[in-house]
Design an enzyme around this catalytic site. Structure first.
Site: not given
Ligand code: TEU
Length: 518
Positions: A197, A238
């Site tokens: 993520d 690994e």
């Molecule tokens: O999203 C990463 C992210 O950068 C988000 O801010 C994205 O730009 C935005 O959701 C677009 O609408 C990830 C996950 O996919 C998201 O669901 C999470 O909320 C976020 O990280 C925080 O962990």
């Protein structure tokens, strides 16, 4: 090593909304286990599970309190282990979602850090004194709003997302060691891949400078991040055939490709394609740019049309204004769902026949659209209120069968409301109907598996009519997509393998794609 991630079809399960076995209105692991047959029939190669860990759900599970357990709302660790085994028995690989940028404010590390400013855990986060009454920087968060919250002792802590998601300090060796151990924890349980993520955000410029145009960004794509992924790659290596797949939102394709160097990540999501408007010139340029960047580095391209963060593509493609923006369901642009569905069908044949791996977000195989009619009072997404946009509309529970909500998703009350019109989009209603989205996906994924040309061959454009995308994969296979507004003649071919919509004699109607045997 089969390097399965190079050309797999990977299905994203958003566990809250896939299937609910215990009637509490929220999807769970037992619900997934009971519905694995759907994925087997669809023919996908792998499942990516959005987070299922213990979490206060301040950001729908992307606020993790314990990376080595399962939230009770989803089930138990034993249930997760059983799902991994059963998925493998059904021929499906498993990818879990790891969130390394931040933890939940309920994570034991953060609780310890808040409880005692001298605790060693304090250094696992970014605590800083303010500048007088002001916070340490004026950075804007990923969801909008400020990025610092004041702790009771007066110092501020950094959070690029919500205050309930404090950012980890990746300069600290304990943080690095902890995540390498978490990777092993899941690899030891048979998991085949990790989705990472917010993969480009982990490192921060320790001087905490303001964001200034033209200056290096203080928290996007810091150089040191590549060391983190080199270390992760050593862990993955690994084990046999495990993949690291980054969520790397990055407009600069050269910077993006650096995450895919041979000793770093195996793959990363292609948001350039997801964000591309329905326009032949832009689409062709996007495909070329993507393939070129990946070929240069020897990594497989990925093709993503939707996920749990963006407006569903039936809705995006159904807007007359085809420019894409995350917040585009705010501006009241009318949506033509019929047009959107026709384009989504064509886009399926495109994304499933380009070289590389294809991601399918749960419900896209049913042709679901964004639910833009959720009452504001029922929004869960923390982005609502910060950016004035909610991602809940793409996270609505799946319709399985029956004529009315909850369509056998649950025996209780679904956590988000489903449109009554989805009665025609249930798995049951579409099964056996050759004109349905579901049967199109099943046929396309089945052909992709059987078709030699669609495995690891490259693609080559050939000239068809203006505003038509046409390419071969190997000597015997072609995909043709008509993005003009008039029918065009089909190129010479031996037979038509699959069409996204009815053909008009030997001509291809607008917004329609075909797979041809040459
Ligand atoms: O999203 C990463 C992210 O950068 C988000 O801010 C994205 O730009 C935005 O959701 C677009 O609408 C990830 C996950 O996919 C998201 O669901 C999470 O909320 C976020 O990280 C925080 O962990």
């Amino acid at each position: 090593m089969v390097q399965w991630w190079r050309d797999a079809v990977i299905y994203q399960i958003y566990p809250r909304s896939f299937a609910d076995a215990n009637g509490d209105g929220v999807g769970d692991i037992d619900g997934i286990r009971a519905r694995l047959g759907h994925l087997r029939d669809l023919g996908v190669d792998a499942i990516w599970m959005s987070p299922w860990y213990p979490s206060p759900m301040a950001d729908a599970g992307y606020d993790v309190a314990d990376f080595r357990d399962i939230d009770p709302v989803f089930g138990t660790l034993a249930g997760a282990e059983a799902l991994i085994t059963e998925a493998h028995e059904a021929g499906l690989r498993m990818i879990v979602d790891i969130v390394p940028n931040h933890v939940s404010s309920e994570h034991p590390w953060f609780k310890a850090a808040l409880a005692d400013p001298d605790a060693k855990e304090r250094d696992y986060f970014w605590f800083r004194p303010g500048r007088g009454a002001e916070m340490p920087t004026n950075w804007r968060g990923e969801f909008g709003g400020t990025t610092w919250t004041q702790a009771p002792d007066g110092e501020w802590y950094l959070h690029l997302f919500t205050p309930e998601q404090p950012d980890l300090n990746w300069e600290h060796p304990d943080v690095r060691a902890e995540f390498e151990d978490i990777l092993r924890f899941w690899f030891d349980r048979g998991v085949d891949g990790i989705r990472i993520d917010s993969a480009a955000l982990l490192l921060k410029d320790t001087a905490l400078p303001e964001v200034i145009d033209d200056a290096p960004h203080p928290f996007h794509d810091q150089e040191g991040i590549h060391d983190v992924y080199r270390a992760w790659r050593r862990v993955a290596d690994e084990y046999e055939d495990r993949a690291l797949i980054g969520e790397v939102w990055m407009p600069e394709v050269d910077r993006f490709a650096r995450y895919l160097r041979p000793d770093e990540l195996h793959a990363a999501f292609n948001f350039d394609f997801l964000g591309c408007a329905w326009d032949p010139g832009l689409m062709r340029a996007c495909i070329d740019r993507t393939l070129h960047a990946h070929a240069a580095i020897g990594a497989p391209a990925t093709w993503v049309l939707s996920n749990h963060d963006v407006t569903r593509h039936v809705t995006r493609y159904g807007r007359s204004d085809t420019t894409f923006s995350f917040d585009n369901n705010l501006d009241g642009t009318p949506v033509d769902l019929e047009l959107g569905t026709r384009r989504a069908r064509a886009a399926a044949l495109l994304s499933l026949s380009l070289p590389g791996a294809t991601y399918v977000y749960q419900g896209e195989e049913l042709g679901l659209w964004e639910n833009e009619n959720i009452p504001v009072a029922e929004y869960h997404d923390p982005m609502w209120g910060r950016r004035g946009h909610s991602r809940d509309g793409c996270r609505v529970p799946l319709p399985w069968s029956g004529d009315e909500p909850p369509f056998d998703f649950t025996t209780g009350q679904p956590w988000l409301p489903q449109p009554a019109e989805w009665k025609d989009r249930t798995v049951q209603a579409q099964t056996g109907d050759p004109s349905s989205m579901l049967e199109l996906y099943r046929a396309a994924i089945g052909l992709r598996r059987a078709e030699e040309g669609l495995h690891r061959s490259t693609m080559a454009w050939f000239d068809a009519a203006p505003k038509v995308l046409a390419y071969t994969r190997g000597p015997g296979f072609a995909c043709v997509l008509n993005m003009s507004d008039a029918p065009v003649p089909l190129p010479a071919h031996r037979s038509c393998l699959l069409a996204s919509g009815p053909l008009d004699g030997t001509s291809l109607p607008p917004d329609t794609a075909v797979w041809l045997r040459l």
